[in-house]
Enzyme design. Sequence first.
Site, PDB file in Angstrom:
ATOM      1  CE  LYS A  95     -30.610 -18.172  -6.719  1.00  0.00           C
ATOM      2  NZ  LYS A  95     -30.512 -19.755  -6.478  1.00  0.00           N
ATOM      3  CG  ASN A  96     -30.152 -18.558  -2.681  1.00  0.00           C
ATOM      4  OD1 ASN A  96     -30.941 -18.286  -3.529  1.00  0.00           O
ATOM      5  ND2 ASN A  96     -29.213 -17.883  -3.080  1.00  0.00           N
ATOM      6  CB  CYS A 127     -23.869 -28.045  -9.843  1.00  0.00           C
ATOM      7  SG  CYS A 127     -23.230 -26.974  -8.121  1.00  0.00           S
ATOM      8  NE  ARG A 173     -24.027 -26.280  -3.827  1.00  0.00           N
ATOM      9  CZ  ARG A 173     -24.406 -25.734  -4.365  1.00  0.00           C
ATOM     10  NH1 ARG A 173     -24.313 -24.844  -5.743  1.00  0.00           N
ATOM     11  NH2 ARG A 173     -25.001 -24.751  -3.375  1.00  0.00           N
ATOM     12  CD  GLN A 206     -22.578 -31.276   7.901  1.00  0.00           C
ATOM     13  OE1 GLN A 206     -22.980 -31.372   9.476  1.00  0.00           O
ATOM     14  NE2 GLN A 206     -21.904 -32.324   7.924  1.00  0.00           N
ATOM     15  CG  ASP A 244     -24.004 -16.866  -3.922  1.00  0.00           C
ATOM     16  OD1 ASP A 244     -25.708 -16.841  -2.927  1.00  0.00           O
ATOM     17  OD2 ASP A 244     -23.355 -18.176  -4.088  1.00  0.00           O
ATOM     18  NE  ARG A 257     -31.138 -22.652 -11.361  1.00  0.00           N
ATOM     19  CZ  ARG A 257     -30.044 -23.020 -10.639  1.00  0.00           C
ATOM     20  NH1 ARG A 257     -28.300 -22.979 -11.257  1.00  0.00           N
ATOM     21  NH2 ARG A 257     -29.573 -22.945  -8.825  1.00  0.00           N
TER      22      ARG A 257
HETATM   23  C1  EPZ Z   1     -26.948 -21.684  -0.916  1.00  0.00           C
HETATM   24  O1  EPZ Z   1     -27.182 -23.046  -1.429  1.00  0.00           O
HETATM   25  C2  EPZ Z   1     -27.373 -20.919  -1.842  1.00  0.00           C
HETATM   26  N1  EPZ Z   1     -28.608 -21.762  -2.345  1.00  0.00           N
HETATM   27  C3  EPZ Z   1     -26.308 -20.780  -2.572  1.00  0.00           C
HETATM   28  O2  EPZ Z   1     -26.474 -20.182  -3.489  1.00  0.00           O
HETATM   29  C4  EPZ Z   1     -24.770 -20.137  -1.824  1.00  0.00           C
HETATM   30  O3  EPZ Z   1     -24.305 -20.155  -2.819  1.00  0.00           O
HETATM   31  C5  EPZ Z   1     -25.025 -21.022  -0.497  1.00  0.00           C
HETATM   32  O4  EPZ Z   1     -26.005 -21.415  -0.219  1.00  0.00           O
HETATM   33  C6  EPZ Z   1     -23.166 -20.769   0.346  1.00  0.00           C
HETATM   34  O5  EPZ Z   1     -23.807 -19.159   0.660  1.00  0.00           O
HETATM   35  C7  EPZ Z   1     -29.443 -21.419  -1.917  1.00  0.00           C
HETATM   36  O6  EPZ Z   1     -29.853 -20.658  -1.146  1.00  0.00           O
HETATM   37  C8  EPZ Z   1     -30.914 -21.936  -2.455  1.00  0.00           C
HETATM   38  P1  EPZ Z   1     -24.111 -24.664   1.692  1.00  0.00           P
HETATM   39  P2  EPZ Z   1     -25.867 -24.726  -0.155  1.00  0.00           P
HETATM   40  O7  EPZ Z   1     -25.547 -25.866   2.217  1.00  0.00           O
HETATM   41  O8  EPZ Z   1     -27.140 -24.296   0.629  1.00  0.00           O
HETATM   42  C9  EPZ Z   1     -21.041 -27.569   1.944  1.00  0.00           C
HETATM   43  C10 EPZ Z   1     -27.127 -19.021  -6.143  1.00  0.00           C
HETATM   44  O9  EPZ Z   1     -25.890 -18.889  -6.320  1.00  0.00           O
HETATM   45  N2  EPZ Z   1     -22.439 -28.427   2.384  1.00  0.00           N
HETATM   46  O10 EPZ Z   1     -23.914 -23.166   2.736  1.00  0.00           O
HETATM   47  O11 EPZ Z   1     -26.331 -25.871  -1.120  1.00  0.00           O
HETATM   48  C11 EPZ Z   1     -20.870 -27.538   0.152  1.00  0.00           C
HETATM   49  O12 EPZ Z   1     -20.011 -28.827  -0.539  1.00  0.00           O
HETATM   50  C12 EPZ Z   1     -25.894 -20.049  -5.137  1.00  0.00           C
HETATM   51  O13 EPZ Z   1     -27.964 -18.299  -5.829  1.00  0.00           O
HETATM   52  C13 EPZ Z   1     -21.449 -29.878   2.646  1.00  0.00           C
HETATM   53  O14 EPZ Z   1     -20.973 -30.570   2.162  1.00  0.00           O
HETATM   54  O15 EPZ Z   1     -25.362 -24.297   0.006  1.00  0.00           O
HETATM   55  C14 EPZ Z   1     -20.645 -26.217   0.261  1.00  0.00           C
HETATM   56  O16 EPZ Z   1     -19.373 -26.322  -0.089  1.00  0.00           O
HETATM   57  C15 EPZ Z   1     -24.926 -21.298  -5.052  1.00  0.00           C
HETATM   58  N3  EPZ Z   1     -22.573 -30.622   3.232  1.00  0.00           N
HETATM   59  C16 EPZ Z   1     -20.824 -25.617   1.306  1.00  0.00           C
HETATM   60  O17 EPZ Z   1     -21.141 -26.533   2.585  1.00  0.00           O
HETATM   61  C17 EPZ Z   1     -23.750 -30.482   3.081  1.00  0.00           C
HETATM   62  O18 EPZ Z   1     -24.875 -30.789   4.129  1.00  0.00           O
HETATM   63  C18 EPZ Z   1     -22.002 -24.340   1.430  1.00  0.00           C
HETATM   64  O19 EPZ Z   1     -22.608 -25.454   1.428  1.00  0.00           O
HETATM   65  C19 EPZ Z   1     -24.036 -29.629   2.922  1.00  0.00           C
HETATM   66  C20 EPZ Z   1     -23.436 -28.187   2.301  1.00  0.00           C
END
Ligand code: EPZ
Length: 413
Positions: free
Chosen positions: A22-23, A115, A120, A124, A301, A394
């Site tokens: 999915k990711n 969420c 979220r 960045q 995850d 999902r």
């Molecule tokens: C991806 O989410 C995955 N989703 C998530 O999987 C996964 O948990 C996550 O990466 C971490 O590995 C997809 O790939 C579609 P991040 P993403 O940006 O990209 C903070 C699942 O269950 N952050 O690495 O949203 C954020 O709040 C899902 O399949 C900022 O502060 O993750 C979080 O605390 C859940 N500012 C941390 O970084 C930003 O601009 C990690 O977020 C972006 C993120």
Amino acid sequence: MAHYAVRESPPLRGEIPISTSKNAVLPIMCGALLTREDVRIEHPPDLTDVHTLRSLMEACGCRTHCEQDALILNASCLKNPQDEEDVRKMRASVLVLGPLLARLGEARIPLPGGCAIGQRPIDQHLKGMSALGARVAFDHGGVTLTGCLRGAVIYLDMPSVGATENLLMAATLAKGTTRIENAAKEPEIVDLAAFLSSMGAKIAGAGTSTITIEGVSELHGTSWQPIADRIEAGTMACACAITGGELLLRGARAEHLRSLLFKLSEAGVHIKDTPGGLMVFGRAKQPFEIRTMVYPGFPTDLQAPMMAVACKTPGTSVFLETIFENRFMHAAELARLGAHIRVENRVSVVEGTPYLTGAPVRATDLRAGAALILAGLCAEGETLVDDEAGHIDRGYCHIEDKLCAVGGNIVRL
Ligand code: EPZ
């Protein structure tokens, strides 16, 4: 939405086919917006998130159709989606930002709400896009980016997966060289970069903290088989560890799951990498400590599925969740099955117990739902998992069919 009736099951035995990730598929679908030519994605997983993103692609003017077991996308007539609801439905929709901006010079998306697992933010993503020359304007709960992109050096405050993916896609068509520092290193980033390179993008360093992209004037079509879903594979490995069975996870790649495999071996579960996939056998017998980290650390995850394993593993297991601020909601649901779990902010302490007893529980997010199903497989009596919100669909393809095929007592109501 769905409900699952799960009953105590014998040790799971047999083979589980692991679906396409999915990711990996979600950013790759957005990457198809970067070209006017056909992009063919082989064996897309049958997931709600994929169907949701497909309808968002169509709202962006992208034509889509299925052929055998492939999804074909063509974004020759691209536009910004008019109905913001399409974008709000799913967080990963933020990944259309980079391609729309790179192709059209303008992109508008609603600011994603929070969420269950955390706020979220997308700061960045926006910081990187403005470094590439985009003007960022906020209004009415949305953000509009305009400008012609040119290469830049971008430093991410944290190795955000989504921000790395968004900026990587935008940079492929920016004028000049872009360097993304403190980039995320997940396998899905490497897969996205390889997919974009097959379209003619010039990318080096994907999978390391520094990714360099030479912008090109346009990208051509391609056909791509994204990687197998390491989180589905990890979840099924946990199902084996909690029931003490023997499973072949067909298509799973050990090198994408090293942190989980080390933890499971520490807990006494046996793992064997074979050409056909990952063999997992035996029950978790010793407690373990898990700190979720960015890749190659332990994936957040898989924290919930491993907590289900800890509930029945003798001794005291400890979890530290460093990625999301609120990702222990499954603890209270697992406690309804008789688990002994204490939560203090980002730390959970689990005392393993020999007995869990079935009860009605609620899926609070995608991975929590899977963890509750796993716990139900080894809880006496019936566990009714309420997934009204459809979280599980999902991210897991027909989880009930895959578990039934290896002896799991689970019925989708
Ligand atoms: C991806 O989410 C995955 N989703 C998530 O999987 C996964 O948990 C996550 O990466 C971490 O590995 C997809 O790939 C579609 P991040 P993403 O940006 O990209 C903070 C699942 O269950 N952050 O690495 O949203 C954020 O709040 C899902 O399949 C900022 O502060 O993750 C979080 O605390 C859940 N500012 C941390 O970084 C930003 O601009 C990690 O977020 C972006 C993120």
